[in-house]
Write a protein that holds these residues in place. Sequence first.
Motif, PDB file in Angstrom:
ATOM      1  N   THR A 148      41.340  30.478  26.310  1.00 36.51           N
ATOM      2  CA  THR A 148      40.050  30.601  27.091  1.00 36.51           C
ATOM      3  C   THR A 148      40.244  31.764  28.302  1.00 36.51           C
ATOM      4  N   PRO A 149      39.364  32.649  28.153  1.00 33.34           N
ATOM      5  CA  PRO A 149      39.453  33.614  29.220  1.00 33.34           C
ATOM      6  C   PRO A 149      39.456  33.156  30.389  1.00 33.34           C
ATOM      7  N   ALA A 150      39.946  33.583  31.641  1.00 38.19           N
ATOM      8  CA  ALA A 150      39.648  33.029  33.012  1.00 38.19           C
ATOM      9  C   ALA A 150      38.682  34.046  33.925  1.00 38.19           C
ATOM     10  N   ALA A 151      37.991  33.481  34.568  1.00 38.97           N
ATOM     11  CA  ALA A 151      37.079  34.433  35.431  1.00 38.97           C
ATOM     12  C   ALA A 151      36.995  33.529  36.632  1.00 38.97           C
ATOM     13  N   THR A 152      36.770  34.587  37.958  1.00 34.90           N
ATOM     14  CA  THR A 152      36.695  34.095  39.201  1.00 34.90           C
ATOM     15  C   THR A 152      35.428  34.678  39.781  1.00 34.90           C
ATOM     16  N   ARG A 153      34.718  34.451  40.776  1.00 38.92           N
ATOM     17  CA  ARG A 153      33.967  34.996  41.211  1.00 38.92           C
ATOM     18  C   ARG A 153      33.866  35.101  42.872  1.00 38.92           C
ATOM     19  N   THR A 154      33.633  36.411  43.315  1.00 38.39           N
ATOM     20  CA  THR A 154      33.935  36.675  44.666  1.00 38.39           C
ATOM     21  C   THR A 154      32.387  36.639  45.461  1.00 38.39           C
ATOM     22  N   TRP A 156      28.512  43.011  50.367  1.00 39.59           N
ATOM     23  CA  TRP A 156      27.470  42.158  49.904  1.00 39.59           C
ATOM     24  C   TRP A 156      27.500  42.220  48.410  1.00 39.59           C
ATOM     25  N   ILE A 157      28.171  43.076  47.705  1.00 39.51           N
ATOM     26  CA  ILE A 157      28.169  43.050  46.190  1.00 39.51           C
ATOM     27  C   ILE A 157      29.170  42.117  45.655  1.00 39.51           C
ATOM     28  N   GLU A 158      28.658  40.989  44.892  1.00 38.51           N
ATOM     29  CA  GLU A 158      29.508  39.732  44.440  1.00 38.51           C
ATOM     30  C   GLU A 158      29.996  40.485  43.218  1.00 38.51           C
ATOM     31  N   LEU A 159      31.316  40.015  42.961  1.00 35.66           N
ATOM     32  CA  LEU A 159      32.109  40.331  41.784  1.00 35.66           C
ATOM     33  C   LEU A 159      32.407  39.211  40.870  1.00 35.66           C
ATOM     34  N   CYS A 160      32.583  39.610  39.567  1.00 33.67           N
ATOM     35  CA  CYS A 160      32.874  38.596  38.582  1.00 33.67           C
ATOM     36  C   CYS A 160      34.324  39.123  37.890  1.00 33.67           C
ATOM     37  N   ALA A 161      35.364  38.426  38.223  1.00 33.39           N
ATOM     38  CA  ALA A 161      36.697  38.872  37.831  1.00 33.39           C
ATOM     39  C   ALA A 161      37.114  38.384  36.549  1.00 33.39           C
ATOM     40  N   ILE A 162      37.020  39.021  35.360  1.00 35.84           N
ATOM     41  CA  ILE A 162      37.381  38.317  34.119  1.00 35.84           C
ATOM     42  C   ILE A 162      38.421  38.956  33.402  1.00 35.84           C
ATOM     43  N   HIS A 176      40.921  39.626  30.321  1.00 34.08           N
ATOM     44  CA  HIS A 176      40.821  40.013  29.085  1.00 34.08           C
ATOM     45  C   HIS A 176      41.781  39.528  28.259  1.00 34.08           C
ATOM     46  N   SER A 177      41.934  39.502  26.860  1.00 31.04           N
ATOM     47  CA  SER A 177      42.941  39.016  26.010  1.00 31.04           C
ATOM     48  C   SER A 177      44.261  39.682  26.246  1.00 31.04           C
ATOM     49  N   SER A 178      44.131  41.198  26.774  1.00 30.96           N
ATOM     50  CA  SER A 178      45.430  42.043  27.129  1.00 30.96           C
ATOM     51  C   SER A 178      45.927  41.434  28.450  1.00 30.96           C
ATOM     52  N   GLY A 179      45.338  40.696  29.295  1.00 31.48           N
ATOM     53  CA  GLY A 179      45.890  40.311  30.486  1.00 31.48           C
ATOM     54  C   GLY A 179      45.175  40.982  31.698  1.00 31.48           C
ATOM     55  N   ASN A 180      44.596  42.175  31.483  1.00 24.61           N
ATOM     56  CA  ASN A 180      43.852  42.963  32.060  1.00 24.61           C
ATOM     57  C   ASN A 180      42.626  42.165  32.765  1.00 24.61           C
ATOM     58  N   VAL A 181      42.578  42.212  34.235  1.00 21.62           N
ATOM     59  CA  VAL A 181      41.506  41.577  34.894  1.00 21.62           C
ATOM     60  C   VAL A 181      40.568  42.824  35.279  1.00 21.62           C
ATOM     61  N   ILE A 182      39.497  42.621  35.229  1.00 16.32           N
ATOM     62  CA  ILE A 182      38.063  43.571  35.312  1.00 16.32           C
ATOM     63  C   ILE A 182      37.297  42.890  36.364  1.00 16.32           C
ATOM     64  N   HIS A 183      36.845  43.467  37.405  1.00 10.87           N
ATOM     65  CA  HIS A 183      35.988  42.914  38.359  1.00 10.87           C
ATOM     66  C   HIS A 183      34.644  43.622  38.213  1.00 10.87           C
ATOM     67  N   PHE A 184      33.554  42.792  37.545  1.00  9.60           N
ATOM     68  CA  PHE A 184      32.550  43.355  37.270  1.00  9.60           C
ATOM     69  C   PHE A 184      31.433  43.188  38.480  1.00  9.60           C
ATOM     70  N   PRO A 185      30.344  44.005  38.760  1.00  9.67           N
ATOM     71  CA  PRO A 185      29.555  43.549  39.612  1.00  9.67           C
ATOM     72  C   PRO A 185      28.546  42.472  39.010  1.00  9.67           C
ATOM     73  N   VAL A 186      27.908  41.512  39.895  1.00  9.63           N
ATOM     74  CA  VAL A 186      27.000  40.784  39.670  1.00  9.63           C
ATOM     75  C   VAL A 186      25.698  41.159  40.365  1.00  9.63           C
ATOM     76  N   ILE A 187      24.556  40.999  39.702  1.00 14.50           N
ATOM     77  CA  ILE A 187      23.380  41.202  40.416  1.00 14.50           C
ATOM     78  C   ILE A 187      22.618  40.146  40.748  1.00 14.50           C
ATOM     79  N   GLN A 188      22.510  39.782  42.149  1.00 14.97           N
ATOM     80  CA  GLN A 188      22.336  38.513  42.571  1.00 14.97           C
ATOM     81  C   GLN A 188      21.059  38.466  43.272  1.00 14.97           C
ATOM     82  N   ASP A 189      20.593  39.771  43.765  1.00 16.10           N
ATOM     83  CA  ASP A 189      19.200  40.025  44.468  1.00 16.10           C
ATOM     84  C   ASP A 189      18.731  41.283  44.565  1.00 16.10           C
ATOM     85  N   LEU A 190      17.734  41.582  44.917  1.00  8.13           N
ATOM     86  CA  LEU A 190      17.069  43.005  45.017  1.00  8.13           C
ATOM     87  C   LEU A 190      17.981  44.110  45.355  1.00  8.13           C
ATOM     88  N   ALA A 191      18.617  43.752  46.457  1.00  6.53           N
ATOM     89  CA  ALA A 191      19.593  44.662  47.068  1.00  6.53           C
ATOM     90  C   ALA A 191      20.508  45.084  46.153  1.00  6.53           C
TER      91      ALA A 191
END
Length: 334
Positions: A4-10, A114-120, A122-137
């Motif tokens: 199961t891939p791991a993910a954390t949210r900032t 204030w840009i929130e991140l989702c760190a996912i 991947h199967s390679s072990g590489n962790v990618i920090h994606f942006p998360v759109i939470q609001d208009l800004a």
Amino acid sequence: MSRTPAATRTRHPSRLRAKTTSPTRRPRRPTLPTDANNLELPLGDRTVRLTNLRKLFWPELGITKRDLLQYYIDVSDVLLPHLRDRAMVMKRYPHGADGDFFFMKRAPSPRPAWIELCAIEHSSGNVIHFPVIQDLASLLWVVNLGCIDLNQWYARCDDVDRPDYLHFDLDPVPDAGFPQVRETALLVREALTTLGMPCCAKTTGSKGIHVYVPIVRGPNQKAVWTFAKAFARTLAAAHPDLVTAEYRINKRPKGRVLVDYNQNAWGRTLASVYSVRPKPRATVSAPVSWEEVERGIQIEDFRIDNMPARIAAVGDLFKPLLASRGRFRLERVL
């Protein structure tokens, strides 16, 4: 995937401190000036820098980057709930709809705090920090990067291996047209209804239709993909003159509509509902009623210039994708 891939949210500290017990008044949607090329837009306690607003993104239509940003402001009330808490893959068109594009997964730096991140992971072990759109800004920050359409994950960041909907991307093969796509969409609805599965449709804004099924989160992405594959192949076997589920391009029979199940694979994305597409008419991926599909809608019926008025008239036809009730337990058919 073997695990199961791991993910954390900032989260931004202001969200951690926010009280949710009392409702707050929705801020007024801003109108961007037409005579500025760059500006600092205040949105509550945040400020978004918007740049190159006069750049023509659709030169033949006279649509600028400012117009694209204003569209997303105007539809943000119905759009944002479909994006929140999901990692965002950025598809950037820095030179407009006719220019080259590139995909970007990692949130670029520097960026607002204030840009929130989702760190996912991947199967390679590489962790990618994606942006998360939470609001208009954060929405405007992503669009200002040159993202014409928005491509979010199917699973929320707190469990990126367990989506809360499945979908089918109906795409015409050469020698097939949109009438065949509409016919196929109605067949997909009929087959899903037979299984007791609710479904919603939206135009892709390009050539096809997306059919979505809200599910109770539980089965992992591989199980969802496996069901979608079996469903598409069964439908193709029952309607071989219209439908194909053949994923190999050189093996697909002409004049058919591909029921693409493979977009349910882990990490894949589709253009979100209400996304503007980089097409000549600035068409929009628009939710539609099944009655409209039966009557004979066209892709070009839904565009950047008329979508806000349509939303004001019919509301969010994709609301069932957000509701906690009425979701299907996929375990019943696995």
